[in-house]
Write an enzyme that holds these catalytic residues in place. Structure first.
Site, PDB file in Angstrom:
ATOM      1  N   SER A  25       0.866  -1.179   0.000  1.00  0.00           N
ATOM      2  CA  SER A  25       0.000   0.000   0.000  1.00  0.00           C
ATOM      3  C   SER A  25       0.904   1.231   0.000  1.00  0.00           C
ATOM      4  CB  SER A  25      -0.879  -0.013   1.246  1.00  0.00           C
ATOM      5  OG  SER A  25      -0.037   0.070   2.385  1.00  0.00           O
ATOM      6  N   LYS A 138      -5.918 -10.821  -4.003  1.00  0.00           N
ATOM      7  CA  LYS A 138      -5.415 -11.169  -2.673  1.00  0.00           C
ATOM      8  C   LYS A 138      -6.177 -10.400  -1.596  1.00  0.00           C
ATOM      9  CE  LYS A 138      -1.827  -9.272   0.105  1.00  0.00           C
ATOM     10  NZ  LYS A 138      -0.435  -8.930   0.350  1.00  0.00           N
ATOM     11  N   GLU A 179      -5.411 -15.367   2.276  1.00  0.00           N
ATOM     12  CA  GLU A 179      -4.215 -15.144   3.097  1.00  0.00           C
ATOM     13  C   GLU A 179      -4.551 -14.882   4.567  1.00  0.00           C
ATOM     14  OE1 GLU A 179      -1.597 -11.987   1.740  1.00  0.00           O
ATOM     15  OE2 GLU A 179      -0.209 -12.309   3.376  1.00  0.00           O
ATOM     16  N   LYS A 224      -2.444 -18.695   0.972  1.00  0.00           N
ATOM     17  CA  LYS A 224      -1.176 -17.993   1.267  1.00  0.00           C
ATOM     18  C   LYS A 224      -1.021 -17.888   2.779  1.00  0.00           C
ATOM     19  CE  LYS A 224       1.303 -13.680   0.445  1.00  0.00           C
ATOM     20  NZ  LYS A 224       1.702 -12.704  -0.580  1.00  0.00           N
ATOM     21  N   SER A 266       6.470 -14.246   3.316  1.00  0.00           N
ATOM     22  CA  SER A 266       7.749 -14.351   4.046  1.00  0.00           C
ATOM     23  C   SER A 266       7.634 -13.770   5.453  1.00  0.00           C
ATOM     24  CB  SER A 266       8.900 -13.728   3.257  1.00  0.00           C
ATOM     25  OG  SER A 266       8.702 -12.374   2.981  1.00  0.00           O
ATOM     26  N   GLY A 268       8.594 -11.396   7.332  1.00  0.00           N
ATOM     27  CA  GLY A 268       9.625 -10.799   8.173  1.00  0.00           C
ATOM     28  C   GLY A 268      10.825 -11.714   8.382  1.00  0.00           C
ATOM     29  N   SER A 294       5.105 -16.684  -2.320  1.00  0.00           N
ATOM     30  CA  SER A 294       4.421 -15.451  -2.726  1.00  0.00           C
ATOM     31  C   SER A 294       5.011 -14.358  -1.855  1.00  0.00           C
ATOM     32  CB  SER A 294       2.906 -15.583  -2.519  1.00  0.00           C
ATOM     33  OG  SER A 294       2.269 -14.347  -2.805  1.00  0.00           O
ATOM     34  N   ARG A 297       8.764  -8.959   0.893  1.00  0.00           N
ATOM     35  CA  ARG A 297      10.084  -8.530   1.362  1.00  0.00           C
ATOM     36  C   ARG A 297      11.207  -9.478   0.962  1.00  0.00           C
ATOM     37  NH1 ARG A 297       7.734  -7.647   7.257  1.00  0.00           N
ATOM     38  NH2 ARG A 297       6.136  -8.947   6.289  1.00  0.00           N
TER      39      ARG A 297
HETATM   40  P1  13P Z   1       5.919 -10.600   2.834  1.00  0.00           P
HETATM   41  O1  13P Z   1       6.498 -11.738   2.052  1.00  0.00           O
HETATM   42  O2  13P Z   1       6.843  -9.399   2.894  1.00  0.00           O
HETATM   43  O3  13P Z   1       5.371 -11.016   4.155  1.00  0.00           O
HETATM   44  O4  13P Z   1       4.708 -10.047   1.990  1.00  0.00           O
HETATM   45  C1  13P Z   1       3.841 -10.922   1.390  1.00  0.00           C
HETATM   46  C2  13P Z   1       2.497 -10.341   1.376  1.00  0.00           C
HETATM   47  O5  13P Z   1       1.894 -10.212   0.340  1.00  0.00           O
HETATM   48  C3  13P Z   1       1.892  -9.953   2.651  1.00  0.00           C
HETATM   49  O6  13P Z   1       0.552  -9.691   2.478  1.00  0.00           O
END
Ligand code: 13P
Length: 344
Positions: A25, A138, A179, A224, A266, A268, A294, A297
């Site tokens: 965002s 998503k 997710e 996810k 991921s 963090g 997916s 970071r």
């Molecule tokens: P991260 O891999 O940085 O956690 O981001 C994935 C994501 O789309 C979080 O909603």
């Protein structure tokens, strides 16, 4: 319609491919840009993302789809080509984040718990995104481990919203990425890997119950999830092998075999940790779904740093991105190792 959805879902988890989450965002991308001392403007955001989408082999060989933010799906590259076309040429399916963020959940833990909003008007927004080229979407729910949380109320409210979102997506011919993220940050002392397992199992069971009630076709979704992992500040950290084993165990206990693929966030973890854990899970194998990435970071951090906001660093940024994408592609096949990581 059902066949079309399952074709898209299967393409998103094609062997050795995964999803690039580039749907930060405006507030989140500003934080990322602050970390490299770059102003976040419509143009810098465009330049940065265009750099990733034009990363040649990094995109073509390893990335099946890209999750975009509303601004990006409408943007054109420097030469006037819509960014959606840039990624399509690279063989990636355009996706879109459609939730409107995690908001304070009223109740006894309002200082901690969130519920994701964005259902109002979603049918109309999905129709527009489909016209703009999106074929998957998503919606992220967040669950926090703390003193007295998560509550059943929070898990239920988020799971219900995820199911309503998923049903609306499928109605629109869009594959929902579902997710439910059990956060790994937070400072609760009891947040070890076993507590994460317990909460992740509870959350996923609830989500699949709600998806069933909403008559969502599981063949046409991607899950996810978080990995089952100790909280970042927990004194009791687990090994990568434990993370891989408990994550696979938890997914086997909760995710029906009809789901084509699971693409992890991921959350963090360091770049290397996210890659290693995914590879170990695929080495364990014996699961009915594809296990891939997916990442936001963990796919972008190195590229963002190498770029630093300078046009002369675009090639270096693309090299950094391609390397991470390749490492994660190998992990999705269970073929990553440290030698390959260092050889580059
Ligand atoms: P991260 O891999 O940085 O956690 O981001 C994935 C994501 O789309 C979080 O909603």
């Amino acid at each position: 319609m059902k066949q079309e959805l399952s074709d898209i879902a299967n393409a998103l988890v094609a062997p050795g491919k995964g999803i690039l989450a580039a749907d930060e965002s405006s507030g989140t991308i500003k934080k990322r840009f602050d970390s490299i001392g770059v102003d976040s403007t419509e143009e810098t955001r465009r330049d940065y993302r265009e750099m990733l989408f034009r990363a040649g082999d990094g995109m073509k060989n390893y990335v099946s789809g890209v999750i975009l933010y509303d601004e990006t799906i409408r943007q054109k590259g420097k030469d006037g080509t819509p960014l959606v076309d840039v990624m399509r040429v690279a063989g990636a399916i355009p996706g879109i984040k459609v939730d409107e963020g995690a908001k304070t959940l009223a109740g006894p833990h309002a200082d901690i718990e969130k519920v994701t909003e964005g259902l109002d008007g979603l049918r109309e927004r999905l129709a527009e995104y489909h016209r703009l080229g999106a074929r998957f979407a998503k919606w992220r729910a967040v669950i926090t481990i703390a003193d007295g949380t998560p509550t059943w109320n929070c898990i239920k409210a988020n799971a219900h919203a995820l199911a309503r979102y998923a049903a609306l997506c499928q109605e629109a011919g869009i594959v929902p990425i579902v997710e439910p993220e059990v956060l790994m940050d937070g400072s609760h002392s009891g947040h070890d890997i076993d507590r994460c397992y317990e909460v992740t199992e509870w959350t996923q069971r609830t989500v699949f119950r709600e998806l069933y009630d909403a008559r969502v076709a599981l063949e046409g979704i991607i899950l996810k999830p978080n990995m089952v992992i100790a909280g970042q500040k927990s004194a009791k950290q687990a090994s990568s092998q434990q993370v891989a084993e408990l994550t696979v165990k938890c997914l086997k206990a909760t995710v029906p075999a009809a789901v084509p693929g699971i693409a992890f966030l991921s959350g963090g973890q360091s770049d290397a940790q996210a890659t290693e854990n995914l590879s170990l899970m695929n080495q364990i194998g014996g699961v009915p779904w594809k296990l891939t990435f997916s990442y936001g970071r963990a796919l972008q951090a190195a590229a963002l740093k190498a770029w630093g906001g300078k046009s002369e660093n675009v090639a270096a940024g693309q090299r950094a991105f391609t390397h991470r994408a390749r490492m994660n592609s190998l992990a999705a096949l269970g073929k990553w190792n440290e030698q390959l990581e260092k050889a580059a």
